[in-house]
Every structure is written in structure tokens, then in C-alpha cells.
Design an enzyme around this catalytic site. Structure first.
Site, PDB file in Angstrom:
ATOM      1  N   THR A  15       0.765  -1.049   0.122  1.00  0.00           N
ATOM      2  CA  THR A  15      -0.207   0.028  -0.096  1.00  0.00           C
ATOM      3  C   THR A  15       0.803   1.271  -0.362  1.00  0.00           C
ATOM      4  O   THR A  15       0.519   2.257  -0.794  1.00  0.00           O
ATOM      5  CB  THR A  15      -0.920   0.194   1.278  1.00  0.00           C
ATOM      6  OG1 THR A  15      -1.536  -1.167   1.270  1.00  0.00           O
ATOM      7  CG2 THR A  15      -2.000   1.253   1.185  1.00  0.00           C
ATOM      8  N   ASN A  52      -1.322   6.180  -4.553  1.00  0.00           N
ATOM      9  CA  ASN A  52      -0.555   4.928  -4.883  1.00  0.00           C
ATOM     10  C   ASN A  52      -1.241   4.105  -6.181  1.00  0.00           C
ATOM     11  O   ASN A  52      -1.091   2.782  -6.260  1.00  0.00           O
ATOM     12  CB  ASN A  52      -0.536   4.003  -3.631  1.00  0.00           C
ATOM     13  CG  ASN A  52      -2.055   3.591  -3.349  1.00  0.00           C
ATOM     14  OD1 ASN A  52      -3.198   4.036  -3.798  1.00  0.00           O
ATOM     15  ND2 ASN A  52      -2.075   2.725  -2.277  1.00  0.00           N
ATOM     16  N   HIS A  72      -5.918   0.105  -7.178  1.00  0.00           N
ATOM     17  CA  HIS A  72      -6.630  -0.276  -6.270  1.00  0.00           C
ATOM     18  C   HIS A  72      -6.730  -1.917  -6.684  1.00  0.00           C
ATOM     19  O   HIS A  72      -7.119  -2.136  -7.956  1.00  0.00           O
ATOM     20  CB  HIS A  72      -7.939   0.093  -6.115  1.00  0.00           C
ATOM     21  CG  HIS A  72      -8.793  -0.915  -5.447  1.00  0.00           C
ATOM     22  ND1 HIS A  72      -8.799  -1.142  -3.821  1.00  0.00           N
ATOM     23  CD2 HIS A  72      -9.589  -1.980  -5.904  1.00  0.00           C
ATOM     24  CE1 HIS A  72      -9.673  -1.987  -3.661  1.00  0.00           C
ATOM     25  NE2 HIS A  72     -10.222  -2.563  -4.619  1.00  0.00           N
TER      26      HIS A  72
HETATM   27  P1  ADP Z   1      -4.721  -1.295  -0.125  1.00  0.00           P
HETATM   28  O1  ADP Z   1      -5.338  -0.239  -1.284  1.00  0.00           O
HETATM   29  O2  ADP Z   1      -3.509  -1.827  -0.442  1.00  0.00           O
HETATM   30  O3  ADP Z   1      -5.805  -2.545  -0.110  1.00  0.00           O
HETATM   31  P2  ADP Z   1      -6.062  -0.248   2.334  1.00  0.00           P
HETATM   32  O4  ADP Z   1      -7.182  -0.965   1.898  1.00  0.00           O
HETATM   33  O5  ADP Z   1      -5.584  -0.313   3.392  1.00  0.00           O
HETATM   34  O6  ADP Z   1      -4.750  -0.210   1.245  1.00  0.00           O
HETATM   35  O7  ADP Z   1      -6.307   1.300   1.983  1.00  0.00           O
HETATM   36  C1  ADP Z   1      -7.076   1.682   0.911  1.00  0.00           C
HETATM   37  C2  ADP Z   1      -6.366   3.041   0.491  1.00  0.00           C
HETATM   38  O8  ADP Z   1      -6.536   4.067   1.368  1.00  0.00           O
HETATM   39  C3  ADP Z   1      -5.041   2.761  -0.106  1.00  0.00           C
HETATM   40  O9  ADP Z   1      -4.742   2.190  -1.087  1.00  0.00           O
HETATM   41  C4  ADP Z   1      -4.364   4.118   0.219  1.00  0.00           C
HETATM   42  O10 ADP Z   1      -4.629   4.906  -1.069  1.00  0.00           O
HETATM   43  C5  ADP Z   1      -5.450   4.834   1.278  1.00  0.00           C
HETATM   44  N1  ADP Z   1      -4.436   4.760   2.564  1.00  0.00           N
HETATM   45  C6  ADP Z   1      -4.146   3.699   3.164  1.00  0.00           C
HETATM   46  N2  ADP Z   1      -3.658   4.141   4.400  1.00  0.00           N
HETATM   47  C7  ADP Z   1      -3.329   5.460   4.193  1.00  0.00           C
HETATM   48  C8  ADP Z   1      -2.634   6.343   5.254  1.00  0.00           C
HETATM   49  N3  ADP Z   1      -2.142   6.120   6.007  1.00  0.00           N
HETATM   50  N4  ADP Z   1      -2.928   7.669   4.812  1.00  0.00           N
HETATM   51  C9  ADP Z   1      -3.457   8.225   3.433  1.00  0.00           C
HETATM   52  N5  ADP Z   1      -4.191   7.294   2.767  1.00  0.00           N
HETATM   53  C10 ADP Z   1      -4.194   5.763   3.185  1.00  0.00           C
HETATM   54 MG    MG Z   2      -7.539  -2.670   0.699  1.00  0.00          MG
END
Ligand code: ADP
Ligand code: MG
Length: 140
Positions: free
Chosen positions: A93, A114, A117
Site C-alpha cells: 500500500t 498509490n 486498487h
Molecule cells: P490497499 O489499497 O493496499 O488495499 P487499504 O485497503 O489499507 O490498502 O487502504 C485503502 C487505500 O487508502 C490505500 O490504497 C491508500 O490509497 C489509502 N490509505 C491507506 N492508508 C493510508 C494512510 N495512512 N494515509 C493516507 N491514505 C491511506
Molecule cells: Mg484494501
């Protein structure tokens, strides 16, 4: 191994920087197939529902704001073990923790921007796909 479908979003930082083709190239080189794709502008309601699991997290408002600021590309990806495979090629992430060669290592700007998704389970993939695509829009 069974062919799975997973749900992908090429996020606003990707559309803004004209990187959707570059990310799709990584996806296709990994053996995943884009079987549905459309460019949309998420509404606040769509983003809040989609990320509902994170509603209580401190970054929720920022996340919804970022995801609705500019267009995204929503996709269905198909392939063997597609859910885990896409998570693997996306990388962690936080791009600072992502492995070399992954989408997030190569393209992401920050944890909030990032680039991609990907669904985290087959059950969530089905729910996420159903939020954005009807069956006749998915052509394998
Ligand atoms: P992933 O997209 O890898 O599954 P998560 O489901 O934990 O990650 O989080 C969803 C999205 O929220 C992330 O892709 C990221 O864009 C955002 N995000 C997660 N953690 C943070 C953070 N600490 N600060 C800002 N944005 C975050
Ligand atoms: Mg997620």
C-alpha cells in the site's frame, strides 16, 4: 488453477499523469487479462460506499477526496489466481515498502496516491465488480 476475476481501479494519479497504458502493460505482462474497463468520475457517494470499510479511519476523508478529484479507470482483470496475483504486482500500500518492479514502486507518488486498487479477496472482488459492472460488460 481456476480462472478468477478481480477488480482494479487505476486511480486519479494514474489518469492525471497519462499512465493508464503503462500500468495496463504491467498488468498484461503479468498474464492478467483486462476483460472490462471504463473511465468514470467517481461520485462522493460511490467512493464512500466503495471504501466503507475504512469509514472510521483518519485518512477516510482524504481518501474519498483524492478518489473523487479526477477521473479513474475501473477494470475487471481475469487470470489464474487473479486476486492474489494482482495484489502481488501492485505491491505494498505504501510505495516506500513496495517491492522493486511493482506498480506502486514504479508509479505511486505516496500512500494516498498509490496508483492502483486491487481487491483483497475473491468475495470482495465479486462485490466490487458488481458495484461498477453489469455482466454483459465483462467479456472474457
Ligand atoms: P490497499 O489499497 O493496499 O488495499 P487499504 O485497503 O489499507 O490498502 O487502504 C485503502 C487505500 O487508502 C490505500 O490504497 C491508500 O490509497 C489509502 N490509505 C491507506 N492508508 C493510508 C494512510 N495512512 N494515509 C493516507 N491514505 C491511506
Ligand atoms: Mg484494501
Amino acid at each position: 488453477m481456476a480462472i478468477e476475476h478481480t477488480f482494479s481501479i487505476l486511480k486519479p494519479d494514474a489518469t492525471r499523469r497519462n499512465l493508464t497504458g503503462a500500468v495496463n502493460a504491467v498488468i498484461e505482462e503479468a498474464g492478467l487479462r483486462v476483460v472490462a474497463q471504463k473511465r468514470i468520475h467517481l461520485t462522493k457517494a460511490q467512493a464512500e460506499f466503495f471504501y466503507g470499510i475504512h469509514r472510521e479511519r483518519p485518512f477516510f476523508g482524504e481518501l474519498v477526496g483524492t478518489m473523487t478529484a479526477e477521473p479513474v479507470v475501473v477494470q475487471v482483470l481475469a487470470g489464474e489466481n487473479a486476486v492474489a496475483k494482482y495484489r502481488e504486482i501492485m505491491g505494498a500500500t505504501n510505495p516506500a515498502n513496495a517491492d522493486e518492479g511493482t506498480i506502486r514502486k514504479r508509479f505511486a507518488l505516496s500512500v494516498g496516491e498509490n496508483t492502483a486498487h486491487g481487491s483483497d479477496s475473491l468475495d470482495n472482488a465479486k462485490l466490487e465488480i458488481a458495484q461498477f459492472f453489469s455482466g454483459n460488460e465483462i467479456v472474457g
